[in-house]
Design an enzyme around this catalytic site. Structure first.
Site, PDB file in Angstrom:
ATOM      1  N   LYS A 127      -0.017 -43.374 -20.017  1.00 38.95           N
ATOM      2  CA  LYS A 127      -1.441 -43.551 -20.270  1.00 38.95           C
ATOM      3  C   LYS A 127      -1.813 -45.027 -20.217  1.00 38.95           C
ATOM      4  O   LYS A 127      -0.974 -45.906 -20.375  1.00 38.95           O
ATOM      5  CB  LYS A 127      -1.834 -42.971 -21.633  1.00 38.95           C
ATOM      6  CG  LYS A 127      -1.324 -43.773 -22.836  1.00 38.95           C
ATOM      7  CD  LYS A 127      -1.843 -43.184 -24.126  1.00 38.95           C
ATOM      8  CE  LYS A 127      -1.531 -44.072 -25.322  1.00 38.95           C
ATOM      9  NZ  LYS A 127      -0.136 -44.273 -25.582  1.00 38.95           N
ATOM     10  N   ARG A 175      -4.468 -47.720 -22.056  1.00 39.15           N
ATOM     11  CA  ARG A 175      -5.337 -47.867 -23.224  1.00 39.15           C
ATOM     12  C   ARG A 175      -6.295 -49.041 -22.980  1.00 39.15           C
ATOM     13  O   ARG A 175      -5.911 -50.207 -23.087  1.00 39.15           O
ATOM     14  CB  ARG A 175      -4.500 -48.129 -24.472  1.00 39.15           C
ATOM     15  CG  ARG A 175      -5.304 -48.136 -25.763  1.00 39.15           C
ATOM     16  CD  ARG A 175      -4.449 -48.582 -26.933  1.00 39.15           C
ATOM     17  NE  ARG A 175      -3.380 -47.664 -27.227  1.00 39.15           N
ATOM     18  CZ  ARG A 175      -3.497 -46.607 -28.023  1.00 39.15           C
ATOM     19  NH1 ARG A 175      -4.656 -46.339 -28.577  1.00 39.15           N
ATOM     20  NH2 ARG A 175      -2.467 -45.823 -28.256  1.00 39.15           N
ATOM     21  N   ALA A 212      -6.252 -39.766 -33.648  1.00 44.04           N
ATOM     22  CA  ALA A 212      -5.813 -38.554 -32.931  1.00 44.04           C
ATOM     23  C   ALA A 212      -6.296 -38.490 -31.492  1.00 44.04           C
ATOM     24  O   ALA A 212      -6.135 -37.459 -30.838  1.00 44.04           O
ATOM     25  CB  ALA A 212      -6.218 -37.278 -33.687  1.00 44.04           C
TER      26      ALA A 212
END
Length: 321
Positions: free
Chosen positions: A201, A203, A233
Protein backbone atom coordinates in the site's frame (compact mmCIF):
# COMPACT_ATOMS: atom_id res chain seq x y z
CA UNK A 1 4.20 -16.01 45.89
CA UNK A 2 7.23 -16.83 48.03
CA UNK A 3 9.69 -14.15 49.06
CA UNK A 4 12.83 -14.05 46.91
CA UNK A 5 16.29 -12.53 47.61
CA UNK A 6 15.04 -10.79 50.76
CA UNK A 7 12.66 -8.48 48.88
CA UNK A 8 8.89 -8.56 48.83
CA UNK A 9 6.96 -7.94 45.61
CA UNK A 10 4.32 -5.24 45.20
CA UNK A 11 2.02 -4.51 42.27
CA UNK A 12 0.72 -0.97 41.75
CA UNK A 13 -1.57 0.40 39.07
CA UNK A 14 -2.49 3.78 37.68
CA UNK A 15 -5.78 4.52 35.93
CA UNK A 16 -5.32 3.48 32.28
CA UNK A 17 -6.34 -0.18 32.56
CA UNK A 18 -7.45 -1.08 36.10
CA UNK A 19 -9.16 -4.33 35.07
CA UNK A 20 -5.99 -5.71 33.50
CA UNK A 21 -3.99 -4.68 36.58
CA UNK A 22 -6.43 -6.50 38.85
CA UNK A 23 -6.36 -9.58 36.61
CA UNK A 24 -2.53 -9.67 36.67
CA UNK A 25 -2.47 -9.27 40.46
CA UNK A 26 -5.06 -12.04 40.82
CA UNK A 27 -2.94 -14.36 38.64
CA UNK A 28 -0.02 -13.69 40.98
CA UNK A 29 -2.15 -14.16 44.09
CA UNK A 30 -1.33 -10.65 45.27
CA UNK A 31 -3.38 -7.57 46.17
CA UNK A 32 -2.86 -4.33 44.30
CA UNK A 33 -0.75 -1.85 46.23
CA UNK A 34 -2.62 0.92 48.03
CA UNK A 35 -2.37 4.18 46.16
CA UNK A 36 -4.52 7.09 45.06
CA UNK A 37 -4.15 8.56 41.59
CA UNK A 38 -6.40 11.57 41.03
CA UNK A 39 -6.07 15.10 39.64
CA UNK A 40 -6.00 18.62 40.98
CA UNK A 41 -8.66 21.07 39.83
CA UNK A 42 -6.46 22.27 36.95
CA UNK A 43 -5.85 18.73 35.67
CA UNK A 44 -2.40 18.12 37.19
CA UNK A 45 -1.90 14.52 38.33
CA UNK A 46 -2.10 14.03 42.09
CA UNK A 47 -0.40 10.92 43.49
CA UNK A 48 -0.23 9.27 46.92
CA UNK A 49 1.42 5.92 47.78
CA UNK A 50 -0.39 4.66 50.87
CA UNK A 51 1.89 1.84 52.04
CA UNK A 52 5.58 1.30 52.58
CA UNK A 53 7.62 0.22 49.55
CA UNK A 54 11.07 0.55 51.10
CA UNK A 55 13.32 -2.12 49.60
CA UNK A 56 10.43 -3.74 47.69
CA UNK A 57 10.50 -5.08 44.14
CA UNK A 58 7.74 -2.90 42.67
CA UNK A 59 5.86 -3.35 39.37
CA UNK A 60 3.76 -0.45 38.06
CA UNK A 61 1.09 -1.46 35.51
CA UNK A 62 0.12 1.32 33.13
CA UNK A 63 -0.61 1.32 29.41
CA UNK A 64 0.08 4.71 27.84
CA UNK A 65 -3.08 4.61 25.74
CA UNK A 66 -5.62 7.42 25.43
CA UNK A 67 -5.70 9.90 27.06
CA UNK A 68 -2.03 9.35 26.25
CA UNK A 69 -0.47 12.41 27.86
CA UNK A 70 -2.39 11.97 31.11
CA UNK A 71 -1.61 8.26 31.37
CA UNK A 72 2.06 8.87 30.62
CA UNK A 73 2.28 11.52 33.35
CA UNK A 74 0.57 9.20 35.82
CA UNK A 75 3.20 6.55 35.12
CA UNK A 76 6.11 8.99 35.42
CA UNK A 77 4.82 10.52 38.65
CA UNK A 78 4.14 7.13 40.25
CA UNK A 79 7.66 5.95 39.35
CA UNK A 80 9.03 9.16 40.90
CA UNK A 81 6.96 8.67 44.06
CA UNK A 82 8.15 5.06 44.43
CA UNK A 83 11.78 6.07 43.83
CA UNK A 84 11.57 8.76 46.50
CA UNK A 85 9.98 6.21 48.85
CA UNK A 86 13.12 4.02 48.52
CA UNK A 87 11.64 1.18 46.48
CA UNK A 88 14.31 -1.46 45.83
CA UNK A 89 13.61 -1.90 42.11
CA UNK A 90 10.91 -0.38 39.92
CA UNK A 91 9.65 -2.08 36.76
CA UNK A 92 7.36 -0.12 34.44
CA UNK A 93 4.87 -2.66 33.07
CA UNK A 94 3.54 -1.06 29.88
CA UNK A 95 1.31 -3.51 28.00
CA UNK A 96 0.89 -0.78 25.37
CA UNK A 97 3.75 1.67 24.76
CA UNK A 98 2.39 4.95 23.43
CA UNK A 99 4.33 7.48 21.35
CA UNK A 100 5.98 4.57 19.53
CA UNK A 101 5.09 5.53 15.97
CA UNK A 102 7.67 8.30 15.60
CA UNK A 103 10.70 6.08 16.05
CA UNK A 104 12.98 7.73 13.46
CA UNK A 105 13.32 10.89 11.40
CA UNK A 106 11.18 9.97 8.42
CA UNK A 107 11.58 13.50 7.05
CA UNK A 108 13.44 16.67 7.96
CA UNK A 109 12.74 18.19 11.40
CA UNK A 110 10.75 15.20 12.69
CA UNK A 111 10.96 14.40 16.41
CA UNK A 112 11.83 10.93 17.67
CA UNK A 113 9.16 10.81 20.35
CA UNK A 114 9.65 7.10 21.10
CA UNK A 115 13.18 7.91 22.27
CA UNK A 116 12.01 10.94 24.26
CA UNK A 117 9.45 8.83 26.16
CA UNK A 118 12.12 6.18 26.83
CA UNK A 119 14.34 8.89 28.33
CA UNK A 120 11.48 10.23 30.47
CA UNK A 121 10.72 6.78 31.90
CA UNK A 122 14.39 6.18 32.68
CA UNK A 123 14.96 9.61 34.26
CA UNK A 124 11.79 9.21 36.36
CA UNK A 125 13.50 6.26 38.04
CA UNK A 126 12.42 3.02 36.34
CA UNK A 127 14.98 0.23 36.56
CA UNK A 128 13.33 -2.01 33.97
CA UNK A 129 10.54 -1.98 31.37
CA UNK A 130 8.16 -4.79 30.47
CA UNK A 131 6.03 -4.28 27.36
CA UNK A 132 4.30 -6.16 24.54
CA UNK A 133 4.60 -5.75 20.76
CA UNK A 134 6.39 -2.44 20.54
CA UNK A 135 5.54 -0.75 17.25
CA UNK A 136 9.12 -1.42 16.13
CA UNK A 137 11.52 -3.71 17.96
CA UNK A 138 14.41 -1.23 17.91
CA UNK A 139 12.63 0.88 20.56
CA UNK A 140 14.25 -1.54 23.03
CA UNK A 141 17.55 0.10 22.10
CA UNK A 142 16.24 3.55 23.05
CA UNK A 143 16.49 2.54 26.72
CA UNK A 144 19.66 2.27 28.78
CA UNK A 145 17.86 -0.10 31.14
CA UNK A 146 16.70 -3.69 30.50
CA UNK A 147 13.58 -4.07 28.35
CA UNK A 148 11.59 -7.31 28.22
CA UNK A 149 9.60 -7.36 24.99
CA UNK A 150 6.72 -9.84 25.00
CA UNK A 151 4.92 -10.95 21.83
CA UNK A 152 1.19 -11.09 21.14
CA UNK A 153 1.42 -13.89 18.55
CA UNK A 154 1.67 -16.71 21.15
CA UNK A 155 -1.73 -15.59 22.50
CA UNK A 156 -3.48 -14.72 19.23
CA UNK A 157 -2.34 -17.65 17.07
CA UNK A 158 -3.73 -20.49 19.27
CA UNK A 159 -7.16 -18.83 19.13
CA UNK A 160 -7.18 -19.09 15.33
CA UNK A 161 -5.61 -22.57 15.35
CA UNK A 162 -8.64 -23.72 17.33
CA UNK A 163 -11.09 -21.65 15.25
CA UNK A 164 -9.78 -23.03 11.94
CA UNK A 165 -9.17 -26.61 13.11
CA UNK A 166 -11.66 -27.98 10.56
CA UNK A 167 -10.22 -25.99 7.62
CA UNK A 168 -7.30 -27.53 5.66
CA UNK A 169 -4.07 -25.55 6.05
CA UNK A 170 -3.79 -24.99 2.30
CA UNK A 171 -7.11 -23.13 2.39
CA UNK A 172 -5.85 -20.60 4.95
CA UNK A 173 -3.57 -17.60 4.38
CA UNK A 174 -2.02 -15.17 6.84
CA UNK A 175 -1.79 -11.62 5.48
CA UNK A 176 0.51 -8.78 6.48
CA UNK A 177 -1.20 -5.39 5.94
CA UNK A 178 2.15 -3.79 5.02
CA UNK A 179 5.82 -4.60 4.58
CA UNK A 180 6.62 -3.63 8.17
CA UNK A 181 4.49 -6.44 9.62
CA UNK A 182 5.88 -9.28 7.50
CA UNK A 183 8.00 -10.78 10.30
CA UNK A 184 5.00 -10.83 12.64
CA UNK A 185 2.80 -12.42 9.95
CA UNK A 186 5.45 -15.06 9.22
CA UNK A 187 5.63 -16.09 12.89
CA UNK A 188 1.85 -16.22 13.00
CA UNK A 189 1.70 -18.29 9.80
CA UNK A 190 4.20 -20.81 11.17
CA UNK A 191 1.81 -21.59 14.01
CA UNK A 192 -1.08 -22.13 11.58
CA UNK A 193 1.18 -23.95 9.08
CA UNK A 194 -0.19 -21.58 6.45
CA UNK A 195 1.37 -19.44 3.67
CA UNK A 196 1.60 -15.67 3.92
CA UNK A 197 0.60 -12.83 1.62
CA UNK A 198 1.42 -9.12 1.77
CA UNK A 199 -0.69 -6.05 1.01
CA UNK A 200 1.42 -3.43 -0.75
CA UNK A 201 0.00 0.00 0.00
CA UNK A 202 0.92 3.65 -0.38
CA UNK A 203 0.17 6.01 2.53
CA UNK A 204 -0.24 9.60 1.25
CA UNK A 205 -0.50 11.05 4.79
CA UNK A 206 -0.93 9.96 8.41
CA UNK A 207 -3.95 7.73 9.10
CA UNK A 208 -4.80 7.56 5.38
CA UNK A 209 -3.84 4.48 3.39
CA UNK A 210 -4.35 3.37 -0.20
CA UNK A 211 -4.13 -0.30 -1.13
CA UNK A 212 -2.11 -0.88 -4.28
CA UNK A 213 -1.50 -4.61 -4.75
CA UNK A 214 -1.62 -8.02 -3.09
CA UNK A 215 1.54 -10.11 -3.14
CA UNK A 216 0.69 -13.80 -2.75
CA UNK A 217 -2.24 -16.13 -3.36
CA UNK A 218 -5.39 -15.63 -1.29
CA UNK A 219 -7.99 -16.72 -3.87
CA UNK A 220 -10.84 -18.74 -2.31
CA UNK A 221 -8.98 -18.86 1.02
CA UNK A 222 -9.91 -17.96 4.58
CA UNK A 223 -7.46 -15.19 5.44
CA UNK A 224 -6.28 -13.58 8.68
CA UNK A 225 -4.95 -10.03 8.65
CA UNK A 226 -2.27 -9.71 11.34
CA UNK A 227 -1.00 -6.37 12.69
CA UNK A 228 0.51 -4.97 15.88
CA UNK A 229 -2.04 -2.18 16.39
CA UNK A 230 -5.24 -0.78 14.89
CA UNK A 231 -5.83 2.95 15.31
CA UNK A 232 -8.43 4.42 12.93
CA UNK A 233 -8.84 1.00 11.19
CA UNK A 234 -8.42 2.49 7.72
CA UNK A 235 -5.54 0.19 6.80
CA UNK A 236 -7.34 -2.85 8.21
CA UNK A 237 -10.68 -2.24 6.48
CA UNK A 238 -9.20 -1.20 3.13
CA UNK A 239 -6.99 -4.27 3.26
CA UNK A 240 -9.95 -6.56 3.94
CA UNK A 241 -11.89 -5.07 1.03
CA UNK A 242 -8.92 -5.51 -1.31
CA UNK A 243 -8.41 -9.12 -0.23
CA UNK A 244 -11.99 -9.89 -1.28
CA UNK A 245 -12.30 -7.71 -4.39
CA UNK A 246 -8.74 -7.93 -5.77
CA UNK A 247 -7.41 -11.14 -4.25
CA UNK A 248 -10.62 -13.16 -4.37
CA UNK A 249 -10.43 -14.33 -0.77
CA UNK A 250 -13.31 -16.41 0.60
CA UNK A 251 -13.60 -14.63 3.97
CA UNK A 252 -11.49 -12.28 6.09
CA UNK A 253 -10.67 -12.29 9.80
CA UNK A 254 -8.32 -9.86 11.53
CA UNK A 255 -6.28 -9.64 14.70
CA UNK A 256 -3.89 -7.21 16.37
CA UNK A 257 -2.24 -6.89 19.75
CA UNK A 258 -3.35 -3.33 20.50
CA UNK A 259 -6.85 -2.05 19.75
CA UNK A 260 -6.30 1.72 19.93
CA UNK A 261 -9.54 2.23 17.97
CA UNK A 262 -9.67 6.00 17.61
CA UNK A 263 -12.73 7.48 15.91
CA UNK A 264 -14.11 6.30 13.48
CA UNK A 265 -12.52 2.85 13.93
CA UNK A 266 -15.52 1.03 15.42
CA UNK A 267 -17.86 2.29 12.70
CA UNK A 268 -15.39 1.30 9.99
CA UNK A 269 -14.92 -2.20 11.40
CA UNK A 270 -18.68 -2.66 11.80
CA UNK A 271 -19.22 -1.65 8.16
CA UNK A 272 -16.30 -3.75 6.85
CA UNK A 273 -16.46 -7.32 5.48
CA UNK A 274 -14.26 -8.58 8.36
CA UNK A 275 -16.10 -11.46 10.03
CA UNK A 276 -14.32 -11.10 13.39
CA UNK A 277 -11.55 -8.89 14.77
CA UNK A 278 -9.53 -10.12 17.75
CA UNK A 279 -7.54 -7.84 20.06
CA UNK A 280 -5.61 -8.35 23.27
CA UNK A 281 -6.66 -6.35 26.34
CA UNK A 282 -3.46 -4.29 26.54
CA UNK A 283 -5.88 -1.38 26.00
CA UNK A 284 -9.34 -1.47 27.64
CA UNK A 285 -12.19 -2.54 25.41
CA UNK A 286 -14.05 0.37 23.83
CA UNK A 287 -17.75 0.82 24.46
CA UNK A 288 -19.72 -0.68 21.60
CA UNK A 289 -16.94 -3.03 20.50
CA UNK A 290 -19.23 -6.09 20.59
CA UNK A 291 -21.42 -4.54 17.90
CA UNK A 292 -18.35 -4.34 15.64
CA UNK A 293 -17.73 -8.12 15.94
CA UNK A 294 -14.69 -7.57 18.17
CA UNK A 295 -13.36 -10.19 20.59
CA UNK A 296 -10.85 -9.56 23.38
CA UNK A 297 -8.28 -12.03 24.69
CA UNK A 298 -6.50 -11.55 28.02
CA UNK A 299 -2.77 -10.89 28.38
CA UNK A 300 -2.94 -11.17 32.20
CA UNK A 301 -1.53 -14.75 32.40
CA UNK A 302 1.48 -13.86 30.22
CA UNK A 303 2.27 -10.64 32.08
CA UNK A 304 1.82 -12.36 35.44
CA UNK A 305 4.29 -15.06 34.40
CA UNK A 306 6.74 -12.44 33.14
CA UNK A 307 6.51 -10.47 36.39
CA UNK A 308 7.04 -13.66 38.38
CA UNK A 309 10.12 -14.53 36.31
CA UNK A 310 11.60 -11.05 36.66
CA UNK A 311 11.03 -11.10 40.42
CA UNK A 312 12.62 -14.55 40.74
CA UNK A 313 15.55 -13.61 38.45
CA UNK A 314 14.55 -16.23 35.89
CA UNK A 315 14.75 -15.75 32.11
CA UNK A 316 11.73 -14.19 30.41
CA UNK A 317 12.72 -15.49 26.95
CA UNK A 318 10.68 -18.78 27.24
CA UNK A 319 7.54 -16.62 27.06
CA UNK A 320 8.53 -15.39 23.59
CA UNK A 321 7.67 -18.79 22.12
Amino acid sequence: MRRIHGKDIKIFACNSNPKLAMDIAAQLGLPLGKSTVTAFADGEVSMSIEESVRGSDVFVIQSTCGPVNNNLMELLIMIDALKRASAGRITAVMPYYGYARQDRKAKARDPISAKLVADLITVAGADRVLSMDLHVAQIQGFFNIPVDHLMGVPILAPYFVEKFKDIPADQIAVVSPDLGSVTRARKFAERLDAPIAIIDKRRPRANVSEVMNIIGDVKDKTVVLVDDMVDTAGTLCHGAEALLSVGGAKEVYACATHGVLSNPALERIAASPIKETVFLDTIPQKEGAEASRIKMLSVAPVFAEAISRIYEDKPVSPLFT
